[in-house]
Design an enzyme around this catalytic site. Structure first.
Site, PDB file in Angstrom:
ATOM      1  N   SER A  40       0.733  -1.214  -0.210  1.00 57.78           N
ATOM      2  CA  SER A  40       0.024  -0.075   0.207  1.00 57.78           C
ATOM      3  C   SER A  40       0.835   1.257  -0.069  1.00 57.78           C
ATOM      4  O   SER A  40       2.331   1.244   0.314  1.00 57.78           O
ATOM      5  CB  SER A  40      -0.990   0.116   1.197  1.00 57.78           C
ATOM      6  OG  SER A  40      -0.173  -0.050   2.225  1.00 57.78           O
ATOM      7  N   GLY A  41       0.254   2.283  -0.242  1.00 60.10           N
ATOM      8  CA  GLY A  41       0.839   3.894  -0.053  1.00 60.10           C
ATOM      9  C   GLY A  41       2.301   3.914  -1.044  1.00 60.10           C
ATOM     10  O   GLY A  41       2.383   3.470  -1.993  1.00 60.10           O
ATOM     11  N   ILE A  42       3.076   4.459  -0.199  1.00 59.72           N
ATOM     12  CA  ILE A  42       4.463   4.892  -0.902  1.00 59.72           C
ATOM     13  C   ILE A  42       4.983   3.446  -1.241  1.00 59.72           C
ATOM     14  O   ILE A  42       5.632   3.377  -2.269  1.00 59.72           O
ATOM     15  CB  ILE A  42       5.219   5.565  -0.077  1.00 59.72           C
ATOM     16  CG1 ILE A  42       4.419   7.109   0.480  1.00 59.72           C
ATOM     17  CG2 ILE A  42       6.591   5.759  -0.554  1.00 59.72           C
ATOM     18  CD1 ILE A  42       5.167   7.512   1.592  1.00 59.72           C
ATOM     19  N   GLY A  43       4.920   2.578  -0.487  1.00 58.13           N
ATOM     20  CA  GLY A  43       5.869   1.279  -1.056  1.00 58.13           C
ATOM     21  C   GLY A  43       5.223   0.569  -2.046  1.00 58.13           C
ATOM     22  O   GLY A  43       5.850  -0.019  -2.798  1.00 58.13           O
ATOM     23  N   ASN A  96      10.563   0.369   4.303  1.00 59.79           N
ATOM     24  CA  ASN A  96       9.389   1.262   4.042  1.00 59.79           C
ATOM     25  C   ASN A  96       8.219   1.185   5.026  1.00 59.79           C
ATOM     26  O   ASN A  96       7.836   2.253   5.360  1.00 59.79           O
ATOM     27  CB  ASN A  96       8.888   1.035   2.623  1.00 59.79           C
ATOM     28  CG  ASN A  96       7.699   1.598   2.355  1.00 59.79           C
ATOM     29  OD1 ASN A  96       7.590   2.943   2.218  1.00 59.79           O
ATOM     30  ND2 ASN A  96       6.850   1.136   2.405  1.00 59.79           N
ATOM     31  N   THR A 137       7.883  -1.588  15.245  1.00 62.89           N
ATOM     32  CA  THR A 137       7.842  -1.955  13.914  1.00 62.89           C
ATOM     33  C   THR A 137       8.659  -1.143  13.103  1.00 62.89           C
ATOM     34  O   THR A 137       9.449  -1.574  12.160  1.00 62.89           O
ATOM     35  CB  THR A 137       6.386  -1.345  13.763  1.00 62.89           C
ATOM     36  OG1 THR A 137       5.543  -2.260  14.840  1.00 62.89           O
ATOM     37  CG2 THR A 137       5.896  -1.561  12.252  1.00 62.89           C
ATOM     38  N   TYR A 172       4.115   8.035  27.931  1.00 56.80           N
ATOM     39  CA  TYR A 172       4.223   7.792  26.416  1.00 56.80           C
ATOM     40  C   TYR A 172       3.308   8.969  25.607  1.00 56.80           C
ATOM     41  O   TYR A 172       2.238   9.489  26.184  1.00 56.80           O
ATOM     42  CB  TYR A 172       3.335   6.438  26.251  1.00 56.80           C
ATOM     43  CG  TYR A 172       3.209   6.040  24.664  1.00 56.80           C
ATOM     44  CD1 TYR A 172       4.144   5.484  24.042  1.00 56.80           C
ATOM     45  CD2 TYR A 172       1.952   6.204  24.131  1.00 56.80           C
ATOM     46  CE1 TYR A 172       4.172   5.285  22.704  1.00 56.80           C
ATOM     47  CE2 TYR A 172       1.702   5.883  22.696  1.00 56.80           C
ATOM     48  CZ  TYR A 172       3.032   5.384  21.958  1.00 56.80           C
ATOM     49  OH  TYR A 172       2.639   5.092  20.517  1.00 56.80           O
TER      50      TYR A 172
HETATM   51  N1  LIG Z   1       2.656   9.420   4.320  1.00 59.90           N
HETATM   52  C1  LIG Z   1       3.461  10.272   4.443  1.00 59.90           C
HETATM   53  O1  LIG Z   1       3.064  11.395   4.823  1.00 59.90           O
HETATM   54  C2  LIG Z   1       4.681  10.000   5.260  1.00 59.90           C
HETATM   55  C3  LIG Z   1       5.633  10.945   5.665  1.00 59.90           C
HETATM   56  C4  LIG Z   1       6.801  10.875   6.336  1.00 59.90           C
HETATM   57  C5  LIG Z   1       7.131   9.455   6.348  1.00 59.90           C
HETATM   58  N2  LIG Z   1       6.467   8.263   5.904  1.00 59.90           N
HETATM   59  C6  LIG Z   1       6.742   7.247   5.977  1.00 59.90           C
HETATM   60  O2  LIG Z   1       6.707   6.497   4.937  1.00 59.90           O
HETATM   61  C7  LIG Z   1       6.586   4.945   4.977  1.00 59.90           C
HETATM   62  C8  LIG Z   1       5.507   4.589   4.256  1.00 59.90           C
HETATM   63  O3  LIG Z   1       4.035   4.965   4.806  1.00 59.90           O
HETATM   64  P1  LIG Z   1       3.017   5.083   3.936  1.00 59.90           P
HETATM   65  O4  LIG Z   1       2.497   6.667   3.795  1.00 59.90           O
HETATM   66  O5  LIG Z   1       3.019   4.482   2.519  1.00 59.90           O
HETATM   67  O6  LIG Z   1       1.869   4.510   4.707  1.00 59.90           O
HETATM   68  P2  LIG Z   1       0.801   3.233   4.646  1.00 59.90           P
HETATM   69  O7  LIG Z   1       0.061   3.288   3.254  1.00 59.90           O
HETATM   70  O8  LIG Z   1       0.268   3.007   5.827  1.00 59.90           O
HETATM   71  O9  LIG Z   1       2.119   2.006   4.378  1.00 59.90           O
HETATM   72  C9  LIG Z   1       2.809   1.422   5.348  1.00 59.90           C
HETATM   73  C10 LIG Z   1       2.890   0.133   5.138  1.00 59.90           C
HETATM   74  O10 LIG Z   1       3.550  -0.472   6.298  1.00 59.90           O
HETATM   75  C11 LIG Z   1       2.718  -1.774   6.331  1.00 59.90           C
HETATM   76  N3  LIG Z   1       3.058  -2.369   7.885  1.00 59.90           N
HETATM   77  C12 LIG Z   1       2.654  -1.387   8.891  1.00 59.90           C
HETATM   78  N4  LIG Z   1       3.015  -2.353  10.150  1.00 59.90           N
HETATM   79  C13 LIG Z   1       3.612  -3.600   9.673  1.00 59.90           C
HETATM   80  C14 LIG Z   1       4.285  -4.693  10.314  1.00 59.90           C
HETATM   81  N5  LIG Z   1       4.040  -4.735  11.624  1.00 59.90           N
HETATM   82  N6  LIG Z   1       4.751  -5.422   9.321  1.00 59.90           N
HETATM   83  C15 LIG Z   1       4.937  -5.471   8.282  1.00 59.90           C
HETATM   84  N7  LIG Z   1       4.241  -4.399   7.488  1.00 59.90           N
HETATM   85  C16 LIG Z   1       3.757  -3.388   8.235  1.00 59.90           C
HETATM   86  C17 LIG Z   1       1.437  -1.641   6.388  1.00 59.90           C
HETATM   87  O11 LIG Z   1       0.837  -2.671   6.442  1.00 59.90           O
HETATM   88  P3  LIG Z   1      -0.810  -2.792   6.462  1.00 59.90           P
HETATM   89  O12 LIG Z   1      -1.476  -2.176   5.574  1.00 59.90           O
HETATM   90  O13 LIG Z   1      -1.082  -4.271   6.975  1.00 59.90           O
HETATM   91  O14 LIG Z   1      -0.943  -2.084   7.845  1.00 59.90           O
HETATM   92  C18 LIG Z   1       1.548  -0.686   5.050  1.00 59.90           C
HETATM   93  O15 LIG Z   1       1.555  -1.515   3.894  1.00 59.90           O
HETATM   94  C19 LIG Z   1       6.417   4.840   6.475  1.00 59.90           C
HETATM   95  O16 LIG Z   1       7.653   4.309   6.988  1.00 59.90           O
HETATM   96  C20 LIG Z   1       6.116   6.113   7.039  1.00 59.90           C
HETATM   97  O17 LIG Z   1       6.741   6.527   8.539  1.00 59.90           O
HETATM   98  C21 LIG Z   1       5.243   8.788   5.371  1.00 59.90           C
END
Ligand SMILES: NC(=O)c1ccc[n+]([C@@H]2O[C@H](COP(=O)([O-])OP(=O)(O)OC[C@H]3O[C@@H](n4cnc5c(N)ncnc54)[C@H](OP(=O)(O)O)[C@@H]3O)[C@@H](O)[C@H]2O)c1
Length: 320
Positions: free
Chosen positions: A41-44, A117, A138, A194
């Site tokens: 999903s998302g960026i990945g 990611n 995580t 926390y």
């Molecule tokens: N979006 C932003 O604005 C932003 C800004 C700065 C940094 N980032 C970083 O970019 C990266 C990607 O984020 P995104 O925005 O693309 O979010 P996302 O769409 O929620 O993608 C995150 C992915 O990580 C997976 N994930 C979460 N917990 C996990 C676990 N325990 N084991 C394996 N996979 C797991 C999620 O799987 P599930 O779908 O199963 O939960 C999802 O596929 C993250 O590291 C985030 O911190 C994002």
């Protein structure tokens, strides 16, 4: 900030408006194998799609295998020859990470690129399966252990092919907003103090420190693998699930700063594939350009301490 808002390219020739396809245009990655964690999903997912478009063999590492297989089918709909595999990985379980590494090794593939990611953000207080605060477990510890398990394979690939390996850690500009001591070595699981926001910032600080320390170690060993960290920008994804309303409100007032997903995957893909970055290691990137991270993130002693602390946590989890 001016460049972020206007999208005007920086010294790399790319900027906040660049997409993952644009920054990798003309690159042939057919001799590369990449793992993308959280690639369902998302960026990945966009990163996996674009790496596959550039002909890399991509392994999507996901905790939700069903969603990852659906992502794979969707990528294949537009790119029939895409080489994509899906393997189960739950980063908040040491056992699952070890099983993933065994499964990957059983595929007998080389490994050139590792994209750390996957991530969670602003979770309410929760412990991982190994009893460690969820965001730290995580976002940092899981990737720390995963990287260590895959490192021999990456070193072997880099040595036998002569091709530079690359590790990319997805951090965030949020790494500046952490606890007052940077990393709470003595209180990593403390529930009373926390803060969901600071715990996220702490984990993203750990992503930069991990990249820097690993980069230093690999340089010392003379290994042909670079390690860098990136801030992808602000992108509305599932990451916001624990703060959906707050983030929607923030987006209304800061809409000019937000990117779409193809733009959000650009910095990762640039750092993972672009020939201009050959030999560039231990750096932090934002909008496809090098950027200076926070003082904590540049603290070499903190990085070394985090490395030892992470090893201790992983060892304890393995024994438990
Ligand atoms: N979006 C932003 O604005 C932003 C800004 C700065 C940094 N980032 C970083 O970019 C990266 C990607 O984020 P995104 O925005 O693309 O979010 P996302 O769409 O929620 O993608 C995150 C992915 O990580 C997976 N994930 C979460 N917990 C996990 C676990 N325990 N084991 C394996 N996979 C797991 C999620 O799987 P599930 O779908 O199963 O939960 C999802 O596929 C993250 O590291 C985030 O911190 C994002």
């Amino acid at each position: 900030m001016f460049r972020l808002i206007t999208g005007i390219p920086g010294p790399s020739g790319f900027g906040s408006a660049s997409t993952a396809e644009q920054v990798t245009e003309g690159i042939d990655a057919s001799n590369l194998t990449a793992i993308v964690t959280g690639g369902a999903s998302g960026i990945g997912l966009e990163t996996a799609r674009v790496l596959a478009l550039r002909k890399a063999h991509v392994v999507i590492a996901a905790r939700n295998v069903e969603a990852a297989n659906e992502a794979k089918q969707n990528i294949r709909k537009e790119n029939e020859t895409a080489r994509i595999d899906v393997l189960k990985l739950d980063l908040c379980s040491i056992k699952s990470i070890k099983a993933f590494a065994d499964d990957f090794n059983a595929l007998h593939l080389p490994l050139n690129i590792l994209i750390n990611n996957a991530g969670v953000m602003f979770c309410p207080y929760q412990l991982s399966q190994d009893g460690i605060e969820m965001q730290f477990a995580t976002n940092h510890l899981g990737h720390f252990y995963l990287t260590n398990l895959l490192l021999d394979k990456m070193k072997h690939t880099a040595k036998s092919t002569g091709i530079e390996g690359r590790i990319v850690n997805l951090s965030s500009v949020a790494h500046v907003h952490t606890y007052s001591e940077g990393i709470r070595f003595d209180d990593i699981n403390d529930k009373d103090s926390y803060s969901d926001k600071k715990a996220y910032g702490q984990s993203k600080l750990a992503n930069v420190l991990h990249a820097n320390e690993l980069s230093r170690r690999l340089q010392e060993e003379g290994v042909n693998i670079t390690v860098n960290s990136v801030h992808p920008g602000l992108i509305m994804t599932n990451l916001m699930r624990h703060s959906a309303l707050l983030m929607r409100v923030v987006q209304v007032f800061t809409y000019i700063l937000w990117k779409n997903v193809p733009q959000g995957a650009a910095t990762t893909c640039y750092v993972a594939l672009h020939p201009k970055l050959k030999g560039v290691t231990g750096k932090y990137f934002l909008d496809c350009n090098e950027f200076v991270p926070s003082k904590f993130a540049r603290d070499e002693d903190l990085a070394k301490r985090l490395w030892d602390f992470s090893n201790k946590l992983v060892n304890a989890a393995q024994i438990a």
